[in-house]
Design a protein around this motif. Structure first.
Motif, PDB file in Angstrom:
ATOM      1  N   VAL A  76       0.864  -1.179   0.000  1.00 47.19           N
ATOM      2  CA  VAL A  76       0.000   0.000   0.000  1.00 47.19           C
ATOM      3  C   VAL A  76       0.898   1.225   0.000  1.00 47.19           C
ATOM      4  CG1 VAL A  76      -1.888  -1.167   1.212  1.00 47.19           C
ATOM      5  CG2 VAL A  76      -0.227   0.123   2.516  1.00 47.19           C
ATOM      6  N   ARG A  77       0.319   2.371  -0.323  1.00 51.04           N
ATOM      7  CA  ARG A  77       1.100   3.594  -0.426  1.00 51.04           C
ATOM      8  C   ARG A  77       0.781   4.511   0.747  1.00 51.04           C
ATOM      9  NH1 ARG A  77       0.318   8.541  -3.539  1.00 51.04           N
ATOM     10  NH2 ARG A  77      -1.709   7.693  -4.100  1.00 51.04           N
ATOM     11  N   THR A  79       0.132   7.859   2.168  1.00 52.26           N
ATOM     12  CA  THR A  79      -0.294   9.128   1.576  1.00 52.26           C
ATOM     13  C   THR A  79      -0.234  10.283   2.559  1.00 52.26           C
ATOM     14  OG1 THR A  79      -2.596   8.612   2.088  1.00 52.26           O
ATOM     15  CG2 THR A  79      -1.790   8.017  -0.110  1.00 52.26           C
ATOM     16  N   GLU A  93      -3.215   4.117   1.171  1.00 42.33           N
ATOM     17  CA  GLU A  93      -4.230   3.777   0.184  1.00 42.33           C
ATOM     18  C   GLU A  93      -3.743   2.658  -0.719  1.00 42.33           C
ATOM     19  OE1 GLU A  93      -5.101   7.403  -1.889  1.00 42.33           O
ATOM     20  OE2 GLU A  93      -3.566   7.018  -3.399  1.00 42.33           O
ATOM     21  N   LEU A  94      -4.709   1.976  -1.302  1.00 42.42           N
ATOM     22  CA  LEU A  94      -4.451   0.872  -2.210  1.00 42.42           C
ATOM     23  C   LEU A  94      -5.307   1.069  -3.441  1.00 42.42           C
ATOM     24  CD1 LEU A  94      -3.357  -2.021  -2.872  1.00 42.42           C
ATOM     25  CD2 LEU A  94      -5.383  -2.891  -1.701  1.00 42.42           C
ATOM     26  N   GLU A  95      -4.675   1.104  -4.614  1.00 42.99           N
ATOM     27  CA  GLU A  95      -5.399   1.195  -5.879  1.00 42.99           C
ATOM     28  C   GLU A  95      -5.805  -0.212  -6.277  1.00 42.99           C
ATOM     29  OE1 GLU A  95      -5.751   4.022  -7.955  1.00 42.99           O
ATOM     30  OE2 GLU A  95      -4.831   5.357  -6.499  1.00 42.99           O
ATOM     31  N   LEU A  96      -7.091  -0.433  -6.441  1.00 44.27           N
ATOM     32  CA  LEU A  96      -7.583  -1.744  -6.846  1.00 44.27           C
ATOM     33  C   LEU A  96      -7.466  -1.906  -8.355  1.00 44.27           C
ATOM     34  CD1 LEU A  96     -10.743  -2.123  -4.621  1.00 44.27           C
ATOM     35  CD2 LEU A  96      -8.532  -3.201  -4.320  1.00 44.27           C
ATOM     36  N   SER A  98      -8.489  -2.827 -12.293  1.00 43.84           N
ATOM     37  CA  SER A  98      -9.618  -2.342 -13.082  1.00 43.84           C
ATOM     38  C   SER A  98     -10.854  -3.231 -12.951  1.00 43.84           C
ATOM     39  CB  SER A  98      -9.219  -2.221 -14.548  1.00 43.84           C
ATOM     40  OG  SER A  98      -8.824  -3.485 -15.039  1.00 43.84           O
ATOM     41  N   GLY A 102     -11.294   0.376 -10.868  1.00 44.20           N
ATOM     42  CA  GLY A 102     -10.205   1.274 -10.501  1.00 44.20           C
ATOM     43  C   GLY A 102     -10.427   2.018  -9.198  1.00 44.20           C
ATOM     44  N   ARG A 103     -11.091   1.413  -8.259  1.00 45.92           N
ATOM     45  CA  ARG A 103     -11.370   2.070  -6.980  1.00 45.92           C
ATOM     46  C   ARG A 103     -10.128   2.155  -6.107  1.00 45.92           C
ATOM     47  NH1 ARG A 103     -17.359   0.748  -4.935  1.00 45.92           N
ATOM     48  NH2 ARG A 103     -18.359   0.972  -6.947  1.00 45.92           N
ATOM     49  N   THR A 104     -10.156   3.088  -5.178  1.00 49.63           N
ATOM     50  CA  THR A 104      -9.079   3.268  -4.218  1.00 49.63           C
ATOM     51  C   THR A 104      -9.632   3.028  -2.826  1.00 49.63           C
ATOM     52  OG1 THR A 104      -8.032   4.910  -5.634  1.00 49.63           O
ATOM     53  CG2 THR A 104      -7.369   4.887  -3.334  1.00 49.63           C
ATOM     54  N   ARG A 106      -8.865   3.383   1.186  1.00 52.11           N
ATOM     55  CA  ARG A 106      -8.030   4.183   2.083  1.00 52.11           C
ATOM     56  C   ARG A 106      -8.152   3.679   3.517  1.00 52.11           C
ATOM     57  NH1 ARG A 106     -10.047   7.425  -1.787  1.00 52.11           N
ATOM     58  NH2 ARG A 106      -8.562   8.722  -2.906  1.00 52.11           N
TER      59      ARG A 106
END
Length: 122
Positions: A76-77, A79, A93-96, A98, A102-104, A106
């Motif tokens: 995870v990043r 932020t 946060e984690l980018e899911l 597609s 493409g949800r994020t 947090r």
């Protein structure tokens, strides 16, 4: 006598329709489970990053760098990282993919020493 020749294969079409509906429901359920698992994973990463940052702060090391390292280990990043006295507040946060539009997801956590006994929060 009435001929039923025109109804031949109707059961097959109905069965295929039900199988399709079942696959649609199973796919939606799998997506929902994936979102819940993702949220739990992100929150656990936020908790661990906050604990690592608070520990680093008590050891006179860079707290936000420690939190970022733990966050990246959990894929995870980091932020946000804010130090307030002896407490650290982190956001991740984690980018899911597609597949999930493409949800994020947090997560946020705060860590620090326990307040002394007799003060609010004990």
């Amino acid at each position: 006598m009435i001929s039923r020749r025109g109804e031949r294969g109707a059961a097959t079409v109905a069965a295929l329709g039900l199988v399709g509906l079942l696959l649609l429901v199973a796919g939606a359920a799998a997506g929902a489970v994936g979102m819940v698992v993702g949220q739990r994973r992100v929150q656990a990463a936020a908790d661990l990053a906050a604990l690592a940052a608070a520990s680093a702060l008590q050891q006179a090391r860079a707290p936000c760098e420690a939190g970022a390292e733990i966050a990246s280990r959990h894929r995870v990043r980091l932020t946000g990282c804010r130090v307030e006295g002896e407490e650290v507040d982190v956001s991740v946060e984690l980018e899911l993919p597609s597949v999930f539009a493409g949800r994020t997801i947090r997560g946020r956590a705060r860590a620090g020493p326990d307040p002394p006994r007799g003060q609010p929060g004990t």
